[in-house]
Write an enzyme that holds these catalytic residues in place. Structure first.
Site, PDB file in Angstrom:
ATOM      1  N   ASP A  20       0.813  -1.220   0.000  1.00 41.65           N
ATOM      2  CA  ASP A  20       0.000   0.000   0.000  1.00 41.65           C
ATOM      3  C   ASP A  20       0.843   1.265   0.000  1.00 41.65           C
ATOM      4  O   ASP A  20       0.476   2.268   0.621  1.00 41.65           O
ATOM      5  CB  ASP A  20      -0.961   0.033   1.207  1.00 41.65           C
ATOM      6  N   LYS A  28       2.198   2.500  -4.968  1.00 41.59           N
ATOM      7  CA  LYS A  28       2.997   2.102  -6.134  1.00 41.59           C
ATOM      8  C   LYS A  28       2.240   2.350  -7.428  1.00 41.59           C
ATOM      9  O   LYS A  28       2.843   2.629  -8.451  1.00 41.59           O
ATOM     10  CB  LYS A  28       3.342   0.606  -6.059  1.00 41.59           C
ATOM     11  N   GLY A  75      -4.098  -4.204  -4.486  1.00 43.87           N
ATOM     12  CA  GLY A  75      -5.051  -3.168  -4.857  1.00 43.87           C
ATOM     13  C   GLY A  75      -4.292  -1.911  -5.215  1.00 43.87           C
ATOM     14  O   GLY A  75      -3.607  -1.345  -4.381  1.00 43.87           O
ATOM     15  N   HIS A  76      -4.340  -1.527  -6.473  1.00 41.54           N
ATOM     16  CA  HIS A  76      -3.663  -0.305  -6.916  1.00 41.54           C
ATOM     17  C   HIS A  76      -4.710   0.686  -7.394  1.00 41.54           C
ATOM     18  O   HIS A  76      -5.596   0.319  -8.161  1.00 41.54           O
ATOM     19  CB  HIS A  76      -2.696  -0.599  -8.075  1.00 41.54           C
ATOM     20  N   GLN A 102       2.157  -5.802  -3.253  1.00 46.27           N
ATOM     21  CA  GLN A 102       2.522  -5.985  -1.848  1.00 46.27           C
ATOM     22  C   GLN A 102       3.844  -5.247  -1.561  1.00 46.27           C
ATOM     23  O   GLN A 102       4.140  -4.284  -2.236  1.00 46.27           O
ATOM     24  CB  GLN A 102       2.619  -7.470  -1.488  1.00 46.27           C
TER      25      GLN A 102
END
Ligand code: IMP
Length: 422
Positions: free
Chosen positions: A13, A16, A40-41, A222
């Protein structure tokens, strides 16, 4: 840029997605190399917000070939939902390429992850996306891969074999309902039709691209401290987010990595269980959580927030071989009178600057802080490093000198233009 890798330097988180989106402008291919739909991006651009779990966020750039490489584990339901959502936002997903060697996260993986997490003892706080059970089957050599979808007979035989074992576990250990091979096969064949044209020999595609001098961006998911081997085991994910994982996950050899970028927040967050020496349980932690909108993209969980842990960041720099750092969410720290950064741990009465990756030992480490003066000004309109308040400049310089890696990018807001380069 030839081959550039973007790695999370903390517990994931780190924003990125935004950094990858910026670099994707100069890339020909953008490749996801590890993890699955646990990631999750979020990318905010042109007034739209896009959410990614499996598909490389580089897909937003029409000139880019997005690739999901063999090191990734794919939940076909999640992939379909994500591709459909992107299509309704006007993104062309036909360019997506998917490695034949990528393993499948199947319904029993998800179920087992959920059932294991439901037992309080030993709970890891996973995303419940089936990631651990999928990589476990991969290592046990009973996993199914994208390539199996192209041969229905082989696919059914492999599925039948693994289902016998997994159903026994579901029924006898957890008292859950067994899954039926026919139902699963019907679903897999639906997905086979949908993705057939996207499947490629990913290592060959990438090697050919390298030989042709094309620019490849490897998109980490991650973070280093969640790495199966180098993270805070057992409170880790089951893949290799570190830079070396980019080689394993894509087939690109280590000597072809040109630039390894670490992405770190100006503070630290963690979701799920596990030790977190600099965690804040007070109003400063709440302040950071609210200003940083620290709620998970994948699970919506409130993230645990704390001061920047430089011991951990220096470890990440050493394990990954960072050439440069991107510091994100620096704007979140505005308004705090004093900032603390962790520069050592106290363990059994001894001071140490070495990170302690063993999850149980790290839980016994107490942070030792240095205090730095904060700044009151909002940073979201700053576009040059020397335009930052002096104390913000000093904060960044402190990070550079402690970690020994230059900060070459600073993010001061979610939008593409809210970035200081150089
Ligand atoms: P899993 O990857 O779902 O098995 O979860 C294992 C651990 O990694 C848990 O602590 C999760 O919260 C954490 N984790 C997995 N993916 C992410 C991510 O993308 N960001 C932050 N934490 C993650």
């Amino acid at each position: 840029m030839a081959v550039r890798v973007v790695v999370g330097a903390q517990w994931g988180d780190e924003a990125k997605g935004k950094i990858v989106d910026l670099f994707a402008q100069q890339a020909d291919l953008v490749v996801r190399y590890a993890g699955g739909s646990n990631a999750g991006h979020t990318v905010c651009t042109d007034g739209q917000t896009y959410k990614f779990h499996l598909i490389p966020s580089g897909i937003l750039h029409p000139h880019v070939t997005p690739v999901i490489a063999d090191g990734v584990v794919i939940d076909l339901r999640a992939l379909e939902a994500e591709a459909n959502a992107l299509a309704t936002q006007g993104i062309d997903t036909r360019r997506l390429r998917i490695g034949l060697g990528a393993h499948l996260t199947l319904p029993y993986h998800r179920l087992l992850d959920e059932l294991q997490e439901a037992h309080a003892e030993g709970r890891l706080g996973t995303t419940r996306r089936g990631i651990g059970p999928t990589y476990a089957d991969k290592a046990a050599r009973i996993g199914l891969r994208m390539a199996d979808l192209l041969d229905p007979a082989r696919c059914r035989a492999r599925l039948q074999r693994v289902l016998t074992a997994r159903n026994a576990m579901l029924q006898r250990v957890y008292g859950a309902q067994p899954l039926e091979v026919d139902v699963l096969m019907a679903e897999l064949m639906h997905h086979a039709e949908r993705w057939r044209e996207h499947l490629v020999d990913a290592p060959a595609l990438l090697m050919d691209a390298l030989d042709a001098g094309r620019a490849i961006l490897m998109e980490g998911a991650q973070g280093t401290l969640l790495d199966l081997d180098y993270g805070t085991y057992p409170y880790v994910t089951s893949s290799h987010p570190v830079a070396a994982g980019a080689c394993l996950g894509t087939g690109i050899p280590p000597n072809r990595l040109d630039e390894i970028w670490g992405v770190a927040k100006a503070y630290t967050t963690r979701v799920g269980e596990g030790p977190f020496p600099t965690e804040l349980h007070d109003e400063v932690g709440d302040y950071i959580r609210e200003r940083g909108r620290e709620y998970g993209t994948t699970t919506g969980r409130a993230r645990r927030c704390g001061w920047l842990d430089l011991v951990a960041l220096r470890y990440a720099a050493r394990v990954n071989g960072f050439h440069a750092l991107a510091i994100t969410l620096l704007d979140v720290l505005s308004g705090l009178p004093t900032l603390r950064v962790c520069t050592a741990y106290r363990l059994d009465g001894q001071l140490t600057r070495q990170f302690v990756a063993d999850g149980f030992t790290l839980a016994r480490c107490e942070p030792v802080y240095e205090e730095l003066p904060g700044w009151q000004e909002e940073l979201s309109d700053c576009r040059r490093r020397d335009a930052l308040p002096l104390n913000a400049q000093r904060y960044v310089e402190f990070i550079e000198s402690y970690v020994g890696v230059p900060v070459r990018l600073i993010s001061v807001g979610p939008a593409r233009e809210q970035t200081i380069v150089g």
